[in-house]
Design a protein around this motif. Structure first.
Motif, mmCIF file in Angstrom:
data_model
loop_
_atom_site.group_PDB
_atom_site.id
_atom_site.type_symbol
_atom_site.label_atom_id
_atom_site.label_comp_id
_atom_site.label_asym_id
_atom_site.label_seq_id
_atom_site.Cartn_x
_atom_site.Cartn_y
_atom_site.Cartn_z
ATOM 1 N N GLY A 1 0.507 -1.005 0.043
ATOM 2 C CA GLY A 1 -0.202 -0.005 0.116
ATOM 3 C C GLY A 1 0.819 1.463 -0.245
ATOM 4 N N ALA A 2 1.889 0.694 0.317
ATOM 5 C CA ALA A 2 3.089 2.411 0.298
ATOM 6 C C ALA A 2 3.819 2.664 -1.352
ATOM 7 C CB ALA A 2 4.180 1.829 0.758
ATOM 8 N N ALA B 1 -9.309 3.742 -9.388
ATOM 9 C CA ALA B 1 -9.732 2.774 -8.698
ATOM 10 C C ALA B 1 -8.175 1.670 -7.958
ATOM 11 C CB ALA B 1 -9.601 1.856 -10.091
ATOM 12 N N TRP B 2 -7.062 2.679 -8.478
ATOM 13 C CA TRP B 2 -5.958 1.969 -7.074
ATOM 14 C C TRP B 2 -5.771 2.690 -6.403
ATOM 15 C CZ3 TRP B 2 -1.836 -0.264 -11.100
ATOM 16 C CH2 TRP B 2 -2.353 -1.579 -12.389
ATOM 17 N N SER B 3 -6.122 3.408 -6.318
ATOM 18 C CA SER B 3 -6.022 4.222 -4.722
ATOM 19 C C SER B 3 -7.252 5.091 -4.701
ATOM 20 C CB SER B 3 -4.326 5.241 -5.479
ATOM 21 O OG SER B 3 -4.511 6.519 -6.388
ATOM 22 N N VAL B 4 -6.650 6.190 -3.379
ATOM 23 C CA VAL B 4 -8.045 7.296 -3.408
ATOM 24 C C VAL B 4 -8.105 8.584 -4.004
ATOM 25 C CG1 VAL B 4 -7.658 6.135 -0.939
ATOM 26 C CG2 VAL B 4 -6.471 8.379 -1.294
ATOM 27 N N VAL B 5 -6.769 8.938 -4.973
ATOM 28 C CA VAL B 5 -6.878 10.028 -6.050
ATOM 29 C C VAL B 5 -8.782 10.140 -6.289
ATOM 30 C CG1 VAL B 5 -6.324 8.700 -7.696
ATOM 31 C CG2 VAL B 5 -6.011 11.500 -7.474
ATOM 32 N N ASP B 6 -8.796 11.470 -6.476
ATOM 33 C CA ASP B 6 -10.528 12.210 -6.744
ATOM 34 C C ASP B 6 -11.644 11.523 -6.017
ATOM 35 O OD1 ASP B 6 -8.538 13.557 -8.954
ATOM 36 O OD2 ASP B 6 -8.601 11.505 -10.178
ATOM 37 N N PHE B 7 -11.298 10.566 -5.213
ATOM 38 C CA PHE B 7 -12.537 10.295 -4.370
ATOM 39 C C PHE B 7 -13.798 10.924 -4.563
ATOM 40 C CE2 PHE B 7 -15.357 8.001 -1.240
ATOM 41 C CZ PHE B 7 -15.693 7.039 -1.755
ATOM 42 N N ASP B 8 -12.386 12.472 -3.367
ATOM 43 C CA ASP B 8 -14.179 12.990 -2.906
ATOM 44 C C ASP B 8 -13.946 14.737 -3.349
ATOM 45 O OD1 ASP B 8 -11.515 13.264 -1.634
ATOM 46 O OD2 ASP B 8 -12.699 13.607 0.669
ATOM 47 N N ASP C 1 -0.515 3.689 4.268
ATOM 48 C CA ASP C 1 -0.645 2.722 3.152
ATOM 49 C C ASP C 1 -0.051 4.175 2.444
ATOM 50 O OD1 ASP C 1 -1.505 -0.055 3.211
ATOM 51 O OD2 ASP C 1 -2.347 0.727 4.237
ATOM 52 N N PRO C 2 0.838 5.051 1.927
ATOM 53 C CA PRO C 2 0.441 6.108 2.006
ATOM 54 C C PRO C 2 0.970 6.230 0.410
ATOM 55 C CG PRO C 2 2.969 5.378 2.442
ATOM 56 C CD PRO C 2 1.659 4.679 2.754
ATOM 57 N N GLY C 3 0.572 4.949 -0.539
ATOM 58 C CA GLY C 3 0.825 5.244 -2.414
ATOM 59 C C GLY C 3 -1.185 4.990 -2.618
ATOM 60 N N VAL C 4 -1.272 4.057 -1.530
ATOM 61 C CA VAL C 4 -3.128 4.172 -1.631
ATOM 62 C C VAL C 4 -3.996 5.814 -1.324
ATOM 63 C CG1 VAL C 4 -5.511 3.462 -0.850
ATOM 64 C CG2 VAL C 4 -3.646 1.697 -2.051
ATOM 65 N N SER D 1 5.259 13.118 6.497
ATOM 66 C CA SER D 1 4.935 14.591 6.669
ATOM 67 C C SER D 1 3.712 14.924 6.715
ATOM 68 C CB SER D 1 6.444 15.399 5.585
ATOM 69 O OG SER D 1 7.372 15.053 5.165
ATOM 70 N N HIS D 2 2.951 14.182 5.648
ATOM 71 C CA HIS D 2 1.951 15.077 5.346
ATOM 72 C C HIS D 2 1.014 14.450 7.013
ATOM 73 C CE1 HIS D 2 -1.894 16.630 4.039
ATOM 74 N NE2 HIS D 2 -2.625 14.810 4.687
ATOM 75 N N GLU D 3 0.819 13.427 7.537
ATOM 76 C CA GLU D 3 0.348 13.088 8.624
ATOM 77 C C GLU D 3 1.488 13.516 9.779
ATOM 78 O OE1 GLU D 3 -1.675 10.937 9.098
ATOM 79 O OE2 GLU D 3 -1.324 10.834 6.470
ATOM 80 N N TYR D 4 2.476 14.525 9.887
ATOM 81 C CA TYR D 4 3.151 14.994 11.117
ATOM 82 C C TYR D 4 2.230 16.503 10.807
ATOM 83 C CZ TYR D 4 6.058 11.820 13.464
ATOM 84 O OH TYR D 4 6.993 11.277 14.086
#
Length: 503
Positions: A73-74, A139-146, A430-433, A439-442
């Motif tokens: 998932g990374a 489909a392979w990630s959450v890009v564009d989901f919301d 799972d930063p890839g998904v 860095s974004h999490e921090y």
């Protein structure tokens, strides 16, 4: 004689100058620390947060380790597409039940990869079709989901579905994938990665499978342990099982070859799927424990998969008893367990009562992955006290908790854990998904909850302190982290000066 006196005098001066130099360095370090504190406090001020500059600071900041991290998932979808192209595989543009083909799934069977199969596209064709490419990336990630209106699956289903699409190509070259993740980690000032690379091997046996698969979470502990013991004794003596474990370890060693260097270290957790039949879960867990105890590269064991799925809910206590039993047989194995990755409404209220508690009290988890439903557990105040007393760290995954569980920022229990002095670790999951990085999490952690700089820094050190490294390795990692923070705070102090300029 004059030369001797001069040399002696210079020696005395040099020796006496050392404490002064040390004091100067310490004074400078303290000034940089204080400047960093003030600069950071300015950026997270809730009345005028400066998120772009905070993101820059979090990117620069040493992060220590990322210890809740899934390899498959990374990797970003773009990399998986490159690998599909290199292997000459294709990807389905449509689903057809009769032909056993699923839209967006990678086809690896040679017989199905041919020019006549118009529904299975090569990567070059996908990249030339912008609509298909964007649809596949979604489909392979959450890009564009919301970010726009469209027909979509429930978020949790969408998230977990992604792994099925690229699972066959994820194994293309794990050493290459780890090299990519290493470089990404070093770019983010991460020095240690503890990733869940692959599940432990399964041994199937019809006789023992029948016994274990007949068990439920309501079976007596005595019945469970009797069935576990019989199967474990068989697995310990079964040459085929032992070869699988040996091969599994060799594969892990090959995966990690050439990864460690003076600035970066890699270790693995192995894991089992919580949504498999009980016999397969136990067999895989046995292999996981055996491999981890046999090789220091495999530092821990975990259990993964949607915690709210039917089998995971049905067999939860049974799984925890498996961990408890195998921990007795393999006492040095370290345990981090996904637990409490649930929210009110996703499951019925009774399933929120005891997952974190059982992971700690029954299975003996040293770390909890997610721990989001703590506020719904029975006697949560007592549980918080026990987590503090046992020094159990909670791995906080803000992005995936928001996406999968729909947890609003201020409803996340991270600040509750901190107030009750339960140690926390910030991780990426799972930063890839999720299409992000640690860095974004921090940045989310800092901007949402405004911890002090000292608390933020302590949280970074927790990623080493609560890792499953040996004590000797931890000591080395802490020294490296100390040096990195000195460098970071010197750079942050300069940024603080620049930030005073009016524009």
């Amino acid at each position: 004689m004059k030369k001797i006196i001069l040399a002696f005098s210079l020696g005395v001066l040099s020796a006496s100058a050392l404490p002064v130099l040390a004091q100067d360095k310490n004074h400078t370090a303290q000034k940089n620390l204080q400047a960093t504190r003030q600069y950071y406090a300015k950026l997270v001020n809730p009345s005028s947060p400066q998120l772009a500059e905070l993101t820059m600071l979090m990117t620069m900041m040493p992060k220590g380790g990322d210890i809740h991290h899934h390899y498959s998932g990374a990797i970003y979808a773009e990399t998986y597409l490159d690998w599909v192209a290199q292997k000459g595989y294709c990807i389905y543009r449509d689903s057809d039940t009769n032909l056993k083909q699923e839209k967006f799934k990678v086809e690896t069977r040679t017989a199905q990869i041919n020019e006549a199969n118009k529904s299975c596209l090569k990567v070059d064709a996908i990249r030339k079709d912008n609509a298909m490419y964007r649809e596949l990336m979604s489909a392979w990630s959450v890009v564009d989901f919301d970010n726009h209106g469209h027909t979509q699956l429930p978020p949790d289903q969408h998230f977990f579905n992604t792994f099925g699409y690229f699972s066959s190509i994820a194994k293309y070259s794990t050493n290459l994938g780890l090299q990519i993740l290493k470089q990404q980690a070093k770019n983010e000032n991460i020095q240690y990665l503890e990733t869940m690379l692959r599940s432990a091997p399964v041994t199937e046996n019809a006789e023992f499978a029948a016994r274990l698969d007949a068990l439920t979470s309501t079976s007596s502990v005595a019945d469970m342990q009797q069935a576990f013991a019989q199967f474990a004794d068989f697995l310990a003596q079964d040459s085929a099982t032992q070869k699988k474990i040996t091969d599994f370890i060799k594969e892990a060693e090959a995966d990690a070859a050439g990864i460690d260097d003076a600035d970066f270290s890699l270790r693995f957790q192995t894991y089992v799927s919580r949504n498999s039949p009980a016999s397969k879960v136990f067999s895989s867990l046995y292999s996981a424990f055996a491999a981890s105890q046999a090789n220091p590269l495999i530092v821990g064991v975990n259990i993964v998969g949607a915690e709210h799925a039917l089998i995971a809910l049905r067999d939860y206590q049974l799984h925890m008893q498996m961990f408890a039993f195998l921990k007795q047989r393999f006492p040095t194995v370290r345990l981090s367990i996904h637990a409490g990755e649930l929210a009110l409404g996703i499951v019925a209220p009774e399933h929120l009562q005891s997952h974190i508690r059982d992971a700690v009290q029954i299975a003996g988890a040293e770390r909890i992955g997610h721990g989001v439903d703590i506020m719904h557990e029975a006697r949560p105040d007592q549980l918080l006290g026990e987590l503090k007393k046992r020094n159990v760290a909670v791995e906080i995954n803000l992005s995936s908790n928001s996406f999968i569980l729909g947890i609003p920022a201020q409803a996340h229990p991270v600040t509750m854990y901190m107030r009750h002095q339960v140690p926390i670790v910030i991780s990426s999951d799972d930063p890839g998904v999720s299409r992000n990085n640690i860095s974004h999490e921090y940045m989310l952690f800092a901007s949402r909850y405004q911890p002090s700089y000292d608390t933020l820094k302590k949280t970074v050190y927790n990623s080493i302190r609560y890792s499953f490294l040996s004590q000797q390795d931890k000591a080395q990692q802490v020294k490296l982290l100390d040096q990195r923070f000195l460098q970071f705070e010197a750079a942050a102090a300069k940024l603080a000066q620049a930030a005073q300029v009016k524009f």
